[in-house]
Structures are given as structure tokens and as C-alpha cells.
Design a protein around this motif. Structure first.
Motif, PDB file in Angstrom:
ATOM      1  N   GLY A 154     -32.897 -45.297  20.158  1.00 20.96           N
ATOM      2  CA  GLY A 154     -34.007 -45.895  19.419  1.00 20.96           C
ATOM      3  C   GLY A 154     -35.192 -44.966  19.287  1.00 20.96           C
ATOM      4  O   GLY A 154     -35.812 -44.869  18.220  1.00 20.96           O
ATOM      5  N   GLY A 155     -35.536 -44.278  20.385  1.00 21.33           N
ATOM      6  CA  GLY A 155     -36.698 -43.399  20.374  1.00 21.33           C
ATOM      7  C   GLY A 155     -36.416 -42.034  19.783  1.00 21.33           C
ATOM      8  O   GLY A 155     -36.983 -41.649  18.766  1.00 21.33           O
ATOM      9  N   GLY A 156     -35.497 -41.266  20.418  1.00 24.70           N
ATOM     10  CA  GLY A 156     -35.252 -39.896  19.976  1.00 24.70           C
ATOM     11  C   GLY A 156     -34.593 -39.816  18.610  1.00 24.70           C
ATOM     12  O   GLY A 156     -35.163 -39.256  17.658  1.00 24.70           O
ATOM     13  N   VAL A 157     -33.387 -40.373  18.492  1.00 27.10           N
ATOM     14  CA  VAL A 157     -32.666 -40.325  17.219  1.00 27.10           C
ATOM     15  C   VAL A 157     -33.387 -41.160  16.162  1.00 27.10           C
ATOM     16  O   VAL A 157     -33.518 -40.745  14.999  1.00 27.10           O
ATOM     17  CB  VAL A 157     -31.217 -40.821  17.399  1.00 27.10           C
ATOM     18  CG1 VAL A 157     -30.493 -40.852  16.061  1.00 27.10           C
ATOM     19  CG2 VAL A 157     -30.463 -39.922  18.390  1.00 27.10           C
ATOM     20  N   SER A 199     -36.606 -41.850  15.827  1.00 27.43           N
ATOM     21  CA  SER A 199     -37.798 -41.172  15.314  1.00 27.43           C
ATOM     22  C   SER A 199     -37.424 -39.974  14.450  1.00 27.43           C
ATOM     23  O   SER A 199     -38.118 -39.662  13.472  1.00 27.43           O
ATOM     24  CB  SER A 199     -38.685 -40.716  16.476  1.00 27.43           C
ATOM     25  OG  SER A 199     -39.143 -41.818  17.225  1.00 27.43           O
ATOM     26  N   ALA A 200     -36.332 -39.304  14.787  1.00 29.45           N
ATOM     27  CA  ALA A 200     -35.877 -38.179  13.969  1.00 29.45           C
ATOM     28  C   ALA A 200     -35.468 -38.634  12.566  1.00 29.45           C
ATOM     29  O   ALA A 200     -35.479 -37.840  11.617  1.00 29.45           O
ATOM     30  CB  ALA A 200     -34.706 -37.472  14.650  1.00 29.45           C
ATOM     31  N   ILE A 255     -40.052 -29.866  11.920  1.00 28.85           N
ATOM     32  CA  ILE A 255     -40.261 -29.415  13.303  1.00 28.85           C
ATOM     33  C   ILE A 255     -40.292 -30.623  14.232  1.00 28.85           C
ATOM     34  O   ILE A 255     -39.679 -30.626  15.314  1.00 28.85           O
ATOM     35  CB  ILE A 255     -41.547 -28.584  13.420  1.00 28.85           C
ATOM     36  CG1 ILE A 255     -41.346 -27.226  12.743  1.00 28.85           C
ATOM     37  CG2 ILE A 255     -41.948 -28.392  14.887  1.00 28.85           C
ATOM     38  CD1 ILE A 255     -42.611 -26.394  12.637  1.00 28.85           C
ATOM     39  N   PHE A 256     -40.985 -31.671  13.819  1.00 26.69           N
ATOM     40  CA  PHE A 256     -41.015 -32.891  14.634  1.00 26.69           C
ATOM     41  C   PHE A 256     -39.633 -33.528  14.728  1.00 26.69           C
ATOM     42  O   PHE A 256     -39.261 -34.068  15.782  1.00 26.69           O
ATOM     43  CB  PHE A 256     -42.030 -33.892  14.083  1.00 26.69           C
ATOM     44  CG  PHE A 256     -43.445 -33.622  14.525  1.00 26.69           C
ATOM     45  CD1 PHE A 256     -43.793 -33.772  15.859  1.00 26.69           C
ATOM     46  CD2 PHE A 256     -44.417 -33.219  13.630  1.00 26.69           C
ATOM     47  CE1 PHE A 256     -45.086 -33.521  16.286  1.00 26.69           C
ATOM     48  CE2 PHE A 256     -45.711 -32.965  14.046  1.00 26.69           C
ATOM     49  CZ  PHE A 256     -46.050 -33.114  15.384  1.00 26.69           C
ATOM     50  N   VAL A 257     -38.851 -33.479  13.652  1.00 26.92           N
ATOM     51  CA  VAL A 257     -37.481 -33.991  13.716  1.00 26.92           C
ATOM     52  C   VAL A 257     -36.709 -33.284  14.818  1.00 26.92           C
ATOM     53  O   VAL A 257     -36.019 -33.919  15.638  1.00 26.92           O
ATOM     54  CB  VAL A 257     -36.765 -33.822  12.357  1.00 26.92           C
ATOM     55  CG1 VAL A 257     -35.269 -34.112  12.493  1.00 26.92           C
ATOM     56  CG2 VAL A 257     -37.382 -34.735  11.309  1.00 26.92           C
ATOM     57  N   GLY A 258     -36.832 -31.954  14.864  1.00 24.89           N
ATOM     58  CA  GLY A 258     -36.162 -31.192  15.909  1.00 24.89           C
ATOM     59  C   GLY A 258     -36.647 -31.563  17.302  1.00 24.89           C
ATOM     60  O   GLY A 258     -35.852 -31.649  18.252  1.00 24.89           O
ATOM     61  N   MET A 259     -37.952 -31.795  17.436  1.00 21.76           N
ATOM     62  CA  MET A 259     -38.505 -32.162  18.745  1.00 21.76           C
ATOM     63  C   MET A 259     -37.945 -33.504  19.226  1.00 21.76           C
ATOM     64  O   MET A 259     -37.602 -33.667  20.401  1.00 21.76           O
ATOM     65  CB  MET A 259     -40.037 -32.217  18.658  1.00 21.76           C
ATOM     66  CG  MET A 259     -40.702 -30.853  18.490  1.00 21.76           C
ATOM     67  SD  MET A 259     -42.468 -30.951  18.085  1.00 21.76           S
ATOM     68  CE  MET A 259     -43.117 -31.862  19.503  1.00 21.76           C
ATOM     69  N   TYR A 260     -37.829 -34.471  18.316  1.00 25.93           N
ATOM     70  CA  TYR A 260     -37.334 -35.788  18.720  1.00 25.93           C
ATOM     71  C   TYR A 260     -35.836 -35.763  19.017  1.00 25.93           C
ATOM     72  O   TYR A 260     -35.368 -36.486  19.908  1.00 25.93           O
ATOM     73  CB  TYR A 260     -37.682 -36.835  17.667  1.00 25.93           C
ATOM     74  CG  TYR A 260     -39.120 -37.270  17.753  1.00 25.93           C
ATOM     75  CD1 TYR A 260     -39.517 -38.224  18.678  1.00 25.93           C
ATOM     76  CD2 TYR A 260     -40.100 -36.707  16.946  1.00 25.93           C
ATOM     77  CE1 TYR A 260     -40.848 -38.610  18.784  1.00 25.93           C
ATOM     78  CE2 TYR A 260     -41.434 -37.081  17.043  1.00 25.93           C
ATOM     79  CZ  TYR A 260     -41.801 -38.033  17.972  1.00 25.93           C
ATOM     80  OH  TYR A 260     -43.122 -38.402  18.074  1.00 25.93           O
ATOM     81  N   LEU A 261     -35.079 -34.947  18.294  1.00 24.11           N
ATOM     82  CA  LEU A 261     -33.667 -34.796  18.638  1.00 24.11           C
ATOM     83  C   LEU A 261     -33.521 -34.141  20.007  1.00 24.11           C
ATOM     84  O   LEU A 261     -32.629 -34.512  20.797  1.00 24.11           O
ATOM     85  CB  LEU A 261     -32.951 -33.975  17.568  1.00 24.11           C
ATOM     86  CG  LEU A 261     -32.757 -34.671  16.208  1.00 24.11           C
ATOM     87  CD1 LEU A 261     -32.123 -33.711  15.211  1.00 24.11           C
ATOM     88  CD2 LEU A 261     -31.890 -35.923  16.358  1.00 24.11           C
ATOM     89  N   THR A 274     -33.011 -36.959  27.278  1.00 21.74           N
ATOM     90  CA  THR A 274     -32.915 -38.272  27.917  1.00 21.74           C
ATOM     91  C   THR A 274     -31.578 -38.449  28.627  1.00 21.74           C
ATOM     92  O   THR A 274     -31.490 -39.160  29.634  1.00 21.74           O
ATOM     93  CB  THR A 274     -33.114 -39.385  26.866  1.00 21.74           C
ATOM     94  OG1 THR A 274     -34.364 -39.197  26.209  1.00 21.74           O
ATOM     95  CG2 THR A 274     -33.099 -40.761  27.520  1.00 21.74           C
ATOM     96  N   MET A 275     -30.542 -37.808  28.132  1.00 23.28           N
ATOM     97  CA  MET A 275     -29.220 -37.924  28.745  1.00 23.28           C
ATOM     98  C   MET A 275     -29.184 -37.373  30.172  1.00 23.28           C
ATOM     99  O   MET A 275     -28.293 -37.702  30.952  1.00 23.28           O
ATOM    100  CB  MET A 275     -28.188 -37.200  27.884  1.00 23.28           C
ATOM    101  CG  MET A 275     -27.962 -37.819  26.507  1.00 23.28           C
ATOM    102  SD  MET A 275     -27.269 -39.510  26.600  1.00 23.28           S
ATOM    103  CE  MET A 275     -28.749 -40.510  26.447  1.00 23.28           C
TER     104      MET A 275
END
Length: 439
Positions: free
Chosen positions: A307-310, A312-313, A399-405, A411-412
Motif C-alpha cells: 500500500g505504501g511503497g508500491v 505511492s510509486a 526520482i520519487f517513484v524510485g525512492m518509494y519502490l 520493508t521486506m
């Protein structure tokens, strides 16, 4: 002698608040936190233009906010260690006192005399207040809430926190300023903070907040140093701190670049942009709660990573491209703003995951999350400063997409070890939580 056929007394039904995820013994703390943060957020939307109208330059106003952010970042980090050392209730008292004293100095001897040096010093020191109060209460929640309820409780914490700052605080100001004026509205914020703070510290009944959380034989310097050394003793806390810094970094970046984008490129009016911002924050507030509840059912790591990382990306480029594809359309902009606010809120379960990862040092672990929250204030604008001139706004978005991925991947690695899980489920680890619910 009791007959073997005599039925055992029925277990008391859980309190309604417990059933919706709010520990009943902490209920007044949530009410007080909301009022405190409403007061803290009253000035959010108009302090900068107010000071500029008094002849303070934009550069000086920016410096004022920067120094305030640095002090707030330090207090966010210290809140956990000090709560371990002195107890959350005392740390909340200190935060309330700091906010009250330095707000009075800021208004009386800074704003009303138009003295920039006093404003700078008083406002910076006031920045220590709200993190000690709010994050001290977060430590209290972590100490008093059973692991299976922590996700929901953390969601309610951020619901109250974000509901006050900036949403209801700014809404209160929008009605108060026309009625009583800007200066009187500043003073009214002091009243809201004081009332909310007193409600939280005087009426919250849970006993764990009253005393030291760290073992009695632990030296005070060891407790404070532990909030630093935990980053290499428990590397998962460092990873979580980085994830938390990424979490809201785009929000602070967007406050810098998106007003111009939506007004000049998309064709919205300034009023529509402000309404869009309100809708986005409202979505964020609601999903702060939803993500916490989902974390109790699906797992904290799942919600944060997907929900958060992927999420937001995906939502960040939508927030950029969809309004470009549908210029002048407020409806489309609002829709993707709601999605973006929801995905950013999906990082909330980090606050419940960390006490489970390091159950013996909850305060120190939450200190690292507080440090990450403070770091996000400058991380987002820093990305804009470093890359906008070379890659443009579109490049910054990716760049933000990369940061959230990267945050999703990290997180894993934030897992709960068998040893930590065993401690949380042991009589020692569960005893405090049991008392909270009268068992």
C-alpha cells in the motif's frame, strides 16, 4: 464448595473503544492529542504571509521555519529515549510546558514587537514542544497496547495527529481570522493546545505512562545513547527510519513545486489548489486509520510495502500526469489526490511494527521513526533543489517513484525475529498489556 456443573463467570465484554482499536485506558489521550494538534496547526496556513505582511523578508521567514524544523527533528528523536527514561506522561508535560512558554514569548515579545531575533529563538525552541508531547504519547500507546491491537491504535494516533495538523487547525483558522483577527487567532491556538494537553495528561488513566519504561538499573546516559546505538545494534530500525523519511518526503516536496504546476500548467485557480490540498489531506487522515486496521488483519509489512511503497510509486506519477491529460478538471485532480493521500497513509503501520521488532526497546525504536519523520521535512525539498534544474519536474517525479519502490523493497527486511515474537508473547512481555485491559 463449587459444583463442577456451576458455570464459570463470563469474561467481561471488551469495551466498545477496544473493539474499534482504541485502548480504552488511553481514550482521553487521543482526545487531548487531537485538540493539542488542532491548536498547533492553527498557524500552518497563514503564519508565513502574516510575518511577510509585517515586513519580515521571505528569506527570514524561510530561515524561521528551517530552524523550527531542525529543533522539531531533534525533539522527535529524543521523545522515545526520554519517555523510556522519565515516563511518557512526564515527557508530555514537558512538551506542553515548552509549547506554552515559548508561544507566549513568541507572541508577546516577538510578533507584537516585530522583533525577528526573538521570533527566531522563541519559535525554534517552541519546535521542541509538539514532538515531545505527541510522540511521548505514541510511546505510551506502544507500551500499553497488546501487539494484536497496535496497528489500529497507531492508526488512531495518526488520525488524531493529522486531523489536527494541518486539517482542522487550518479549518479553525479560516473561521477564526474573519471573526477575531489574525493575532487573536494565534492566541486562541494557545488555548486549544493548553486544553488538549491538560486533557491528555490529567485524564489518561493507564499507569504505564506514569513511570520509567527502561529497566531501573539502566544508566540515564545509556538510555539516551541507546536511541543512537540501536541503529547499529538493531539495523532493522535504521531501515525503518529511512523508510519513514521517504514516506512523507514527497508531501514536503509537492508543497514547494505543485502550487505552480497546478495553477500555471494544469489551469486550476489558487483557490482550487488549496481545496485540492484539503481533499488530499482529508484522504490521508481517513486512510491513516484504515491502514492501521488493515495492518491488524493483513500484517503491517504487507500494508507498508504494497500500500505504501508500491502504491505511492503508482499514485505519484498519476498525481502528475492525470491532471496534465485533463487540464482545468478539478474532479480528475481531486481523484488522484485522494489516491495519493491514501497511499502515503499506508506507511502508518510502521509505528506498530517497530515495537514488535524491538520489544525490549520500544522507545528507542520509535525515536528512530521520529527522526525519520523529521528528516522527511528537508529530504523532499532537497530532492527538488538537487534535481529539478537538470531533469525538470517530470524527472523529479520519477526520482520519487524510485525512492518509494526502494522503500517497498526495504520493508521486506523489517521482520519480527522469533526471539522478539517469543518475548512479546511471553508472560513478561504481555503482563503490561494485560493490565491495560483489566485482565
Amino acid at each position: 464448595m463449587t459444583s463442577e456443573h456451576t458455570p464459570l463467570p463470563a469474561a467481561p465484554a471488551p469495551h466498545f473503544l477496544d473493539r474499534i482499536g482504541i485502548p480504552s485506558t488511553l481514550a482521553w489521550g487521543f482526545v487531548g492529542l487531537l485538540l493539542f494538534m488542532v491548536g498547533d496547526g492553527v498557524e500552518a496556513g497563514y503564519l508565513a504571509p502574516f510575518l511577510e505582511s509585517k515586513g519580515i523578508s521571505g528569506e527570514k521567514v524561510a530561515l524561521l521555519f528551517t530552524v523550527y524544523g531542525v529543533f522539531a527533528c531533534v525533539a522527535s528523536w529524543l521523545s522515545g529515549a526520554l519517555s523510556d527514561l522519565w515516563g511518557p506522561r512526564r515527557v508530555m508535560w514537558i512538551g506542553l510546558g515548552i509549547w506554552f512558554v515559548f508561544e507566549v514569548l513568541f507572541l508577546l515579545f516577538g510578533v507584537q514587537t516585530n522583533s525577528y531575533p526573538v521570533m527566531l529563538a522563541a519559535y525554534a525552541l517552541r519546535g521542541l514542544g509538539y514532538p515531545l508531547f505527541a510522540f511521548g504519547f505514541l510511546v505510551w500507546i506502544a507500551a500499553a497496547t497488546p501487539p494484536q491491537q497496535l496497528g489500529s491504535a497507531a492508526g488512531w494516533f495518526w488520525f488524531a495527529f493529522s486531523g489536527g495538523l494541518p486539517t482542522l487547525g487550518s479549518l479553525f483558522a479560516s473561521f477564526a481570522i474573519p471573526a477575531i483577527g489574525q493575532l487573536a487567532t494565534f492566541w486562541s491556538s494557545l488555548g486549544l493546545v493548553t486544553v488538549g494537553g491538560l486533557i491528555a495528561v490529567l485524564f489518561t488513566r493507564d499507569r504505564r505512562g506514569a513511570g520509567r519504561l527502561a529497566p531501573p538499573d539502566t544508566h540515564p546516559l545509556q538510555v539516551v545513547f541507546g536511541s543512537v546505538s540501536i541503529t547499529w545494534r538493531e539495523p532493522k530500525t535504521t531501515i525503518a527510519g529511512i523508510i519513514r523519511a521517504i514516506n512523507t518526503s514527497s508531501e514536503y516536496a509537492f508543497l514547494v513545486v505543485m502550487p505552480t504546476f497546478f495553477v500555471q500548467k494544469v489551469g486550476l485557480t489558487l483557490q482550487q489548489w488549496l481545496q485540492l490540498l484539503s481533499i488530499m489531506f482529508l484522504s490521508n487522515i481517513l486512510f491513516n486509520l484504515v491502514s492501521g486496521i488493515l495492518a491488524d488483519r493483513l500484517g503491517s509489512r504487507t500494508i507498508v510495502a504494497l500500500g505504501g511503497g508500491v502504491g505511492s510509486a503508482i499514485s505519484i506519477p498519476l498525481f502528475y500526469y492525470v491532471p496534465l491529460w485533463h487540464p482545468h478538471s478539478f474532479a480528475w485532480a481531486a481523484l488522484v489526490g485522494v489516491i495519493y493521500g491514501a497511499t502515503i497513509a499506508s506507511f502508518v503501520p510502521l509505528s506498530s511494527l517497530m515495537p514488535q521488532v524491538v520489544p525490549r526497546e520500544k522507545g528507542a525504536a520509535l525515536s528512530i521513526l521520529g527522526l525519520g519523520a523529521g528528516a522527511s521535512v528537508w529530504l523532499g525539498p532537497l530532492v527538488v533543489t538537487l534535481f529539478r534544474s537538470s531533469v525538470g519536474l517530470e524527472g523529479v517525479i520519477w526520482i520519487f517513484v524510485g525512492m518509494y519502490l526502494a522503500a517497498a523493497l526495504m520493508t521486506m527486511f523489517v521482520t519480527v525475529s522469533p526471539e522478539a515474537r517469543a518475548y512479546s508473547e511471553s508472560p513478561e512481555g504481555r503482563s503490561d498489556a494485560a493490565v491495560a485491559f483489566g485482565h
